[in-house]
Design a protein around this motif. Structure first.
Motif, mmCIF file in Angstrom:
data_model
loop_
_atom_site.group_PDB
_atom_site.id
_atom_site.type_symbol
_atom_site.label_atom_id
_atom_site.label_comp_id
_atom_site.label_asym_id
_atom_site.label_seq_id
_atom_site.Cartn_x
_atom_site.Cartn_y
_atom_site.Cartn_z
ATOM 1 N N GLU A 128 30.705 21.596 -18.699
ATOM 2 C CA GLU A 128 30.067 22.314 -18.927
ATOM 3 C C GLU A 128 29.275 23.316 -17.411
ATOM 4 O O GLU A 128 29.009 24.009 -17.934
ATOM 5 N N LEU A 129 29.581 22.007 -16.156
ATOM 6 C CA LEU A 129 30.088 23.444 -15.274
ATOM 7 C C LEU A 129 31.495 25.014 -14.832
ATOM 8 O O LEU A 129 30.757 25.953 -14.977
ATOM 9 N N ARG A 130 32.206 24.145 -15.936
ATOM 10 C CA ARG A 130 33.204 25.578 -16.253
ATOM 11 C C ARG A 130 32.104 26.923 -16.845
ATOM 12 O O ARG A 130 32.196 27.551 -16.662
ATOM 13 N N ASP A 131 31.536 25.863 -18.588
ATOM 14 C CA ASP A 131 31.607 26.493 -19.442
ATOM 15 C C ASP A 131 30.238 27.717 -18.283
ATOM 16 O O ASP A 131 29.526 28.843 -18.861
ATOM 17 N N MET A 132 29.451 27.666 -17.693
ATOM 18 C CA MET A 132 27.893 28.079 -17.222
ATOM 19 C C MET A 132 28.499 29.046 -16.379
ATOM 20 O O MET A 132 27.792 30.191 -16.629
ATOM 21 N N VAL A 133 29.346 28.870 -15.608
ATOM 22 C CA VAL A 133 30.196 30.041 -14.599
ATOM 23 C C VAL A 133 30.777 30.965 -15.174
ATOM 24 O O VAL A 133 30.324 32.304 -15.137
ATOM 25 N N ASP A 134 31.285 31.091 -16.139
ATOM 26 C CA ASP A 134 31.707 31.898 -16.523
ATOM 27 C C ASP A 134 30.435 32.144 -17.843
ATOM 28 O O ASP A 134 30.871 33.742 -18.158
ATOM 29 N N GLN A 135 29.575 31.378 -18.609
ATOM 30 C CA GLN A 135 29.077 32.855 -19.082
ATOM 31 C C GLN A 135 27.844 33.597 -18.394
ATOM 32 O O GLN A 135 27.607 34.706 -18.377
ATOM 33 N N VAL A 136 27.623 33.034 -16.470
ATOM 34 C CA VAL A 136 26.906 34.115 -15.250
ATOM 35 C C VAL A 136 27.641 35.195 -15.536
ATOM 36 O O VAL A 136 27.418 36.104 -15.227
ATOM 37 N N LEU A 137 28.813 34.813 -15.478
ATOM 38 C CA LEU A 137 30.321 36.230 -15.030
ATOM 39 C C LEU A 137 30.254 36.808 -16.477
ATOM 40 O O LEU A 137 30.065 38.276 -16.097
ATOM 41 N N ARG A 138 29.993 36.566 -17.356
ATOM 42 C CA ARG A 138 30.072 37.482 -18.560
ATOM 43 C C ARG A 138 28.659 38.487 -18.302
ATOM 44 O O ARG A 138 28.523 39.448 -19.277
ATOM 45 N N GLY A 139 27.621 37.854 -17.537
ATOM 46 C CA GLY A 139 26.536 38.848 -17.490
ATOM 47 C C GLY A 139 26.796 40.006 -16.864
ATOM 48 O O GLY A 139 25.823 40.784 -16.710
ATOM 49 N N ILE A 140 27.800 39.475 -15.951
ATOM 50 C CA ILE A 140 27.952 41.276 -15.228
ATOM 51 C C ILE A 140 28.645 42.341 -16.053
ATOM 52 O O ILE A 140 28.134 43.695 -16.232
#
Length: 199
Positions: free
Chosen positions: A130-142
């Motif tokens: 879940e943490l890996r998914d969250m950090v990836d989702q955040v960075l996709r926002g770039i």
């Protein structure tokens, strides 16, 4: 006393956040190139209609030698796009290197940190995946979203983890303070971005 050596973002452990304080002096041309690359990644990607850009930005650290650019980003101030990208990739690399440890710290901190769970964006319960998914989702926002939102969410996540690290019995208060510093820097940068003043 000699200057501490530069630490790449993929180094495991608490040394991830030592690079924030390295104070490395970069030549002017390297700094200009770092700022330009960061600007194109954030502003150029955001203005593009290419649906694959978000994933390319996300996986730069894994596949396209981002370490070379990150060396230049590491020396940029926290209130610049390049400095923000350094801190975002630092957080992502850290989560990928130690997902169990970060999940433990997040779990310990989420009840005490003053952040909205929607902002930090982690599923309940927050396991390593879940943490890996969250950090990836955040960075996709770039590339796909609002850069201020990316910064705010990353700041909230870092604040929760810093709080958790400080709360655990085997806590490392220096490391927790470094992570809290990253959270504060990202939060300030987000406010600048919202005001249209992030260079």
């Amino acid at each position: 006393m000699t200057e501490r050596p530069y630490h790449r973002p993929l180094t495991p452990g608490d040394r991830f956040f030592e690079g924030i304080e390295s104070g490395r002096a970069d030549p002017l041309r390297v700094a200009e190139a770092a700022d330009r690359a960061a600007y194109l990644l954030v502003r150029g990607a955001h203005d593009s209609d290419d649906g694959e850009i978000a994933d390319r930005v996300l996986h730069l650290a894994d596949t396209e030698g981002i370490e070379t650019i990150a060396e230049a980003w590491a020396g940029r101030p926290a209130d610049t796009i390049a400095g923000c990208l350094w801190r975002l990739y630092l957080l992502r690399s850290w989560v990928y290197a130690d997902p169990l440890g970060v999940a433990r710290e997040f779990e310990a901190g989420r009840a005490r940190a003053a952040v909205d769970s929607v902002v930090s964006g982690v599923a309940d319960p927050p396991g390593p995946d879940e943490l890996r998914d969250m950090v990836d989702q955040v960075l996709r926002g770039i590339a796909a979203g609002d850069f201020a939102d990316v910064l705010l969410r990353a700041a909230a996540f870092a604040r929760v983890v810093a709080t958790g690290r400080a709360e655990l019995p085997d806590s490392d208060t220096l490391a927790a303070a470094r992570i809290q510093s990253v959270a504060d820097q990202l939060d300030r940068a987000a406010r600048l971005e919202l005001a249209g003043r992030l260079p």
